[in-house]
Design a protein around this motif. Structure first.
Motif: not given
Length: 455
Positions: A149-151, A358-362, A378-386
């Motif tokens: 999930m890393v670009d 550190l990089i993959n756990d939500p 990217t998935e973690v970034r989206e999950s914490v955006s709020a």
């Protein structure tokens, strides 16, 4: 037996070459043992000492040391992350070991030279190649780290000689921060950042300066950060550094970039040399944007909140000019820092497990948020955006919006690249004060940068 896993992180833009080279030849033959460097007076002295890494024998517990640098707020936050990891991973105890940025690279070089390489360390892009080429860091791909999930362009920035030497903690982008209020006051329309050119940028900057009068400017000098030139060079099909570790641009392209800055200053769209140097020394708070005396500046996306706070009003992010002007775009994701694992760690499985957390756990991402850049996953970034504040959300949305426009990531900087920021700033000042022409500045920069990277 137990071992130490050390983690190291960064905040700030000071680079210290002596930190890497000053400790002499790095001793790589010794296995990463149980003893650690003696902590400084302001560092943890009980859990962080070498005695804390003693063999726990019949308990079966593995002690890993996690070292980083940063502010007191980062230390507190990181302890919360450590607590969560221990809760989720019974049998692994994480021992904190932290310092400030100023002493980090000297300490890391010394411990590596002494055969006590941190099991998990944070690297900065200008130092990563040096440690990778010396065999200090492991290939994270071989350790089985999940980077799905890393670009890909972000992974490229941490890949050296085909090996994943470091995985990004988070990402930023170097782009335009703009003040809509200043545009409105000047009667100038905000640009379409998907189509504007470098000539548009210069014209808009001058129009704002002319409309607002003395002491007000369209743009702040941006010649002291080589990231701006890297974007410009990439737009022209070149790059600051090439894949083979050499310089990857032509002097003509660098001259053109510096000439734009000369033109901006001479037109009054940008402050004179003395004022520009004074502003640069003051950081975001004393910037043109931060003091409501300028409409635009090049900044990293993670600086949006600080500059907006200083300005007392919300600012916005714009793509750099020229992204649609040439055959390709130049914008790229820059890793805020990297996590690396020691090539000599006695606990590669636990080290990789910690980095994966550190990089993959939500839940870890929900604690870290933007402390080490917006999460590279990217998935973690989206999950914490709020949970991000509105300006951090704007930065996250901007990074997501440009994802399809980013062609690739630049190669990892070569050995010696840590000297280049100082070279850039010094030569830029000479351009600001007209002691070097754009052409002479380009030639001198190339000469000095080549010497720094051993070419």
């Amino acid at each position: 037996m137990t071992s130490s896993i050390r983690f190291a992180g960064r905040a700030g833009l000071a680079w210290r070459t002596s930190a890497v080279l000053g400790a002499g030849v790095l001793a790589l033959a010794a296995c990463n043992g149980d003893s650690g460097a003696a902590p400084a007076d302001d560092e943890p002295t009980s859990e962080g000492s070498s005695s804390a890494a003693a063999d726990n024998g019949d308990t079966g517990n593995v002690e890993i040391r996690f070292s980083w640098w940063g502010s007191d707020d980062r230390h507190t936050l990181t302890q919360e992350v450590i607590d969560l990891f221990e809760e989720k991973n019974p049998g692994i105890t994480v021992v904190p070991d932290y310092t400030d940025w100023g002493g980090y690279w000297d300490k890391l070089a010394t411990t590596v030279a002494g055969g006590d390489t941190p099991d998990v360390m944070t690297q900065e892009e200008r130092y990563l190649t040096d440690y990778a080429n010396r065999g200090v860091v492991a290939d994270l791909a071989e350790l089985g780290l999940d980077t799905s999930m890393v670009d890909e362009s972000v992974l490229t920035s941490g890949t050296i000689d085909g090996k994943l030497a470091g995985v990004a903690t988070g990402i930023n982008a170097y782009t335009i921060v703009a003040d809509p209020q200043m545009f409105e006051d000047a009667g100038v329309e905000m640009p379409d950042d998907e189509t504007w050119t470098w000539d548009d940028f210069k014209q808009i900057s001058q129009e704002i300066s002319d409309a607002l009068g003395d002491g007000m400017y369209g743009v702040q000098d941006y010649g002291g950060n080589e990231a701006g030139f890297n974007i410009y060079a990439r737009q022209h099909g070149e790059s600051l550094y090439a894949e083979d570790g050499t310089l990857g641009y032509s002097d003509a392209t660098l001259e053109s970039w510096w000439q734009d800055l000369v033109d901006l200053r001479e037109s009054g769209a940008m402050p004179d040399g003395s004022r520009s140097v004074e502003i640069a020394e003051g950081g975001p708070e004393q910037s043109l944007l931060g003091t409501n005396s300028g409409a635009m500046g090049f900044w990293w996306t993670n600086q949006l909140s600080a500059i907006s706070s200083a300005a007392g009003r919300d600012l916005v992010l714009l793509r750099p000019p020229g992204e649609s002007e040439f055959d390709r775009t130049g914008l790229y994701y820059k890793p805020a820092m990297f996590y690396s694992v020691s090539a000599t760690t006695e606990h590669p499985e636990e080290s990789a497990k910690f980095v994966d957390f550190l990089i993959n756990d939500p839940e870890a991402g929900a604690l870290i948020l933007s402390d080490r850049g917006l999460n590279a996953n990217t998935e973690v970034r989206e999950s914490v955006s709020a949970q991000l504040d509105p300006l951090e959300q704007q930065a996250a949305e901007f990074l997501a919006d440009v994802a399809d426009e980013i062609v690739d990531g630049p190669p990892a900087p070569p050995n010696g690249a840590a000297d280049v920021p100082e070279i850039t700033g010094r030569i830029n000042e000479q351009v600001l004060f007209d002691t070097l022409s754009a052409a002479d500045a380009a030639a001198q920069f190339t000469s000095e940068a080549n010497a720094a990277i051993g070419q």
